[in-house]
Design a protein around this motif. Structure first.
Motif, short mmCIF file in Angstrom:
data_model
loop_
_atom_site.label_atom_id
_atom_site.label_comp_id
_atom_site.label_asym_id
_atom_site.label_seq_id
_atom_site.Cartn_x
_atom_site.Cartn_y
_atom_site.Cartn_z
N GLY A 33 32.96 11.19 27.15
CA GLY A 33 34.23 11.17 27.86
C GLY A 33 34.17 10.52 29.22
O GLY A 33 35.12 10.62 29.99
N THR A 34 33.08 9.84 29.56
CA THR A 34 32.97 9.25 30.88
C THR A 34 33.07 7.72 30.87
O THR A 34 32.91 7.10 31.89
CB THR A 34 31.64 9.64 31.55
OG1 THR A 34 30.56 9.17 30.73
CG2 THR A 34 31.53 11.15 31.71
N ALA A 35 33.34 7.13 29.71
CA ALA A 35 33.47 5.67 29.63
C ALA A 35 34.72 5.24 30.39
O ALA A 35 35.70 5.98 30.47
CB ALA A 35 33.57 5.24 28.17
N ALA B 158 39.43 5.47 20.34
CA ALA B 158 39.60 6.40 19.23
C ALA B 158 38.49 6.18 18.21
O ALA B 158 37.92 5.08 18.09
CB ALA B 158 40.96 6.20 18.57
N GLY B 159 38.18 7.22 17.45
CA GLY B 159 37.16 7.13 16.43
C GLY B 159 37.46 6.07 15.39
O GLY B 159 36.57 5.39 14.90
N ASP B 160 38.75 5.89 15.05
CA ASP B 160 39.13 4.87 14.08
C ASP B 160 38.81 3.47 14.60
O ASP B 160 38.39 2.60 13.83
CB ASP B 160 40.62 4.97 13.75
CG ASP B 160 40.94 6.24 12.97
OD1 ASP B 160 40.02 6.80 12.32
OD2 ASP B 160 42.11 6.68 13.02
N ASP B 161 39.01 3.24 15.90
CA ASP B 161 38.69 1.93 16.49
C ASP B 161 37.19 1.66 16.41
O ASP B 161 36.76 0.55 16.09
CB ASP B 161 39.15 1.86 17.94
CG ASP B 161 40.66 1.90 18.08
OD1 ASP B 161 41.35 1.59 17.10
OD2 ASP B 161 41.13 2.26 19.18
#
Length: 74
Positions: A49-51, A56-59
């Motif tokens: 969560g720090t990017a 999204a997981g789909d991406d």
């Protein structure tokens, strides 16, 4: 006490934290602190969560599929 007991643990925040349960014994005691080399604390999970831009997981899955397709049959 009849024998010397050595209790392993760590000293942090001005408190001694034993690695296991303390024995049922009483007597004079000493706290000897052996400095340990500093090491990176935390875990890989701290990075979640720090990017700068979260995806999204789909991406991510779609990108992985495209890259796999580019490999071909190796």
């Amino acid at each position: 006490m009849d024998q010397t007991l050595i209790i392993q643990g760590r000293y942090a925040g001005r408190r001694f934290i034993p690695d296991g349960p303390l024995p049922y014994a009483e007597g004079a005691a000493q706290l000897v602190i052996t400095p340990a080399p500093a090491h990176a604390s935390g875990s890989i999970a701290d990075a979640f969560g720090t990017a700068p831009v979260l995806r999204a997981g789909d991406d991510i899955l779609a990108q992985m599929q495209v890259e796999r397709d580019e490999w071909g049959d190796r």
